[in-house]
Scaffold this active site. Structure first.
Site, PDB file in Angstrom:
ATOM      1  N   ASN A  10       0.850  -1.190   0.000  1.00 53.44           N
ATOM      2  CA  ASN A  10       0.000   0.000   0.000  1.00 53.44           C
ATOM      3  C   ASN A  10       0.887   1.242   0.000  1.00 53.44           C
ATOM      4  OD1 ASN A  10      -1.859   2.006   0.461  1.00 53.44           O
ATOM      5  ND2 ASN A  10      -2.324   1.405   2.572  1.00 53.44           N
ATOM      6  N   LYS A  12      -0.008   4.237  -0.262  1.00 45.59           N
ATOM      7  CA  LYS A  12      -0.729   5.376   0.339  1.00 45.59           C
ATOM      8  C   LYS A  12      -0.610   6.620  -0.561  1.00 45.59           C
ATOM      9  CE  LYS A  12       0.232   3.425   4.822  1.00 45.59           C
ATOM     10  NZ  LYS A  12      -0.023   3.527   6.237  1.00 45.59           N
ATOM     11  N   HIS A  96      -9.557   0.756   4.738  1.00 40.79           N
ATOM     12  CA  HIS A  96      -8.290   0.992   5.447  1.00 40.79           C
ATOM     13  C   HIS A  96      -8.549   1.874   6.666  1.00 40.79           C
ATOM     14  CE1 HIS A  96      -4.218   2.324   6.322  1.00 40.79           C
ATOM     15  NE2 HIS A  96      -3.813   1.273   5.649  1.00 40.79           N
ATOM     16  N   GLU A  98      -7.029   4.275   7.890  1.00 39.63           N
ATOM     17  CA  GLU A  98      -6.874   5.728   7.695  1.00 39.63           C
ATOM     18  C   GLU A  98      -8.162   6.330   7.133  1.00 39.63           C
ATOM     19  OE1 GLU A  98      -3.215   5.447   5.449  1.00 39.63           O
ATOM     20  OE2 GLU A  98      -2.201   4.840   7.292  1.00 39.63           O
ATOM     21  N   GLU A 166      -5.368  -5.383  10.443  1.00 38.06           N
ATOM     22  CA  GLU A 166      -4.358  -4.350  10.655  1.00 38.06           C
ATOM     23  C   GLU A 166      -4.672  -3.596  11.942  1.00 38.06           C
ATOM     24  OE1 GLU A 166      -2.415  -3.005   6.793  1.00 38.06           O
ATOM     25  OE2 GLU A 166      -4.321  -1.975   6.848  1.00 38.06           O
ATOM     26  N   GLY A 172       2.071   2.132  10.622  1.00 38.04           N
ATOM     27  CA  GLY A 172       2.948   3.292  10.464  1.00 38.04           C
ATOM     28  C   GLY A 172       3.629   3.730  11.741  1.00 38.04           C
ATOM     29  N   SER A 212       3.354  -2.224  10.300  1.00 36.74           N
ATOM     30  CA  SER A 212       4.805  -2.150  10.513  1.00 36.74           C
ATOM     31  C   SER A 212       5.548  -3.434  10.149  1.00 36.74           C
ATOM     32  CB  SER A 212       5.103  -1.724  11.959  1.00 36.74           C
ATOM     33  OG  SER A 212       4.592  -0.425  12.195  1.00 36.74           O
TER      34      SER A 212
HETATM   35  C1  PEP Z   1      -0.850  -0.011   5.853  1.00 39.19           C
HETATM   36  O1  PEP Z   1      -0.857   1.103   5.387  1.00 39.19           O
HETATM   37  O2  PEP Z   1      -1.765  -0.784   5.570  1.00 39.19           O
HETATM   38  C2  PEP Z   1       0.254  -0.407   6.726  1.00 39.19           C
HETATM   39  C3  PEP Z   1       0.191  -1.581   7.306  1.00 39.19           C
HETATM   40  O3  PEP Z   1       1.267   0.492   6.911  1.00 39.19           O
HETATM   41  P1  PEP Z   1       2.709   0.212   7.607  1.00 39.19           P
HETATM   42  O4  PEP Z   1       3.239  -1.080   7.021  1.00 39.19           O
HETATM   43  O5  PEP Z   1       3.545   1.385   7.236  1.00 39.19           O
HETATM   44  O6  PEP Z   1       2.471   0.086   9.062  1.00 39.19           O
END
Ligand code: PEP
Length: 255
Positions: A10, A12, A96, A98, A166, A172, A212
């Site tokens: 992703n 983003k 997601h 976010e 997630e 992040g 992460s």
């Molecule tokens: C994500 O955006 O779905 C994600 C898991 O980000 P990160 O790997 O940076 O934590």
């Protein structure tokens, strides 16, 4: 019943034209297991989708990061699922965290989006996950079950759904869930699917972990029996994404 390992990247809201071309070159040169063993999908911002689709190696696919909840029309600023299909984009990330938190997307809205995207022929990476406060108050499973139920209420065929667990506190932040924490939720989710949707769906639906994930922690996570791949944010923009793609090369079986 075998579940093919699934790796999503992703990107983003990141990247210039030059940076995007560089990432695609890096991906195209990466030595990774065949698509018989791992399914790789990268998700650039909308504006770069056609370019990435045209430059990317054929064994990798692209996904959009969102789409509108129903047929297009007078919805300024939105991108419809039909437009993605028209451009040959096979897949979309929906729900997601976010978007759930910053744009107030509710469980029901995400469920509607998943159902609509599937109905026009897209594959869906449907994201769920609890906040730190919800985890600390002991409601992780209730939260992810409610998010999954809102999808299950609208969807009868799960063949083209990948469920991405997630935890919001891990996205992040550099604070990855331990393999044990992730496996515990994945197993509970699979049980939930078994009891609420059906044994076949529970056995075949890929449940991937996001939060992460990087080149250093991916192997231990991928060894967990109910982790069927990853959704990767930050590290998907870096060469270590290839290490993550290589983290597992065998089919996961129902244990
Ligand atoms: C994500 O955006 O779905 C994600 C898991 O980000 P990160 O790997 O940076 O934590």
């Amino acid at each position: 019943m075998a579940r093919k390992f699934f790796i999503g990247g992703n990107w983003k809201c990141n990247g210039t034209l030059e940076e995007v071309k560089k990432i695609v070159s890096m991906l195209n040169e990466a030595e990774v297991p065949s698509e018989n063993f791992v399914e790789v999908v990268v998700s650039p911002p909308f504006v770069f989708l056609p370019l990435v689709e045209s430059l990317l190696r054929p064994d990798f696919q692209v996904a959009a990061q969102n789409c509108w909840v129903r047929k297009g029309g007078a919805f300024t600023g939105e991108i419809s699922a039909e437009m993605l299909v028209n451009l040959g984009i096979p897949c979309v990330i929906l729900g997601h965290s976010e978007r759930r938190s910053l744009l107030n997307e509710s469980n029901e809205f995400v469920g509607d989006k998943v159902a609509y995207a599937l109905s026009v022929g897209l594959k869906v990476i449907a994201c769920i996950g609890e906040t730190l406060q919800q985890r600390e108050s002991g409601s992780t499973m209730a939260v992810v079950a409610a998010q999954t139920k809102a999808i299950a209420d609208k969807v009868s065929n799960w063949t083209h759904v990948v469920l991405a667990y997630e935890p919001v506190w891990a996205i992040g932040t550099g604070k990855v869930a331990t393999p044990g924490q992730a496996q515990e939720v994945h197993l509970e989710l699979r049980k939930w699917l078994h009891d609420s949707v059906g044994a076949e769906v529970a056995a075949t639906t890929r449940i991937i972990y996001g939060g992460s994930v990087n080149g250093a922690n991916c192997r231990e996570l991928s060894a967990q029996p109910d982790i069927d791949g990853f959704l990767v944010g930050g590290a998907s923009l870096k060469p270590e994404f290839a290490d993550i793609i290589r983290s597992l090369t065998v089919m996961k079986s129902q244990l």
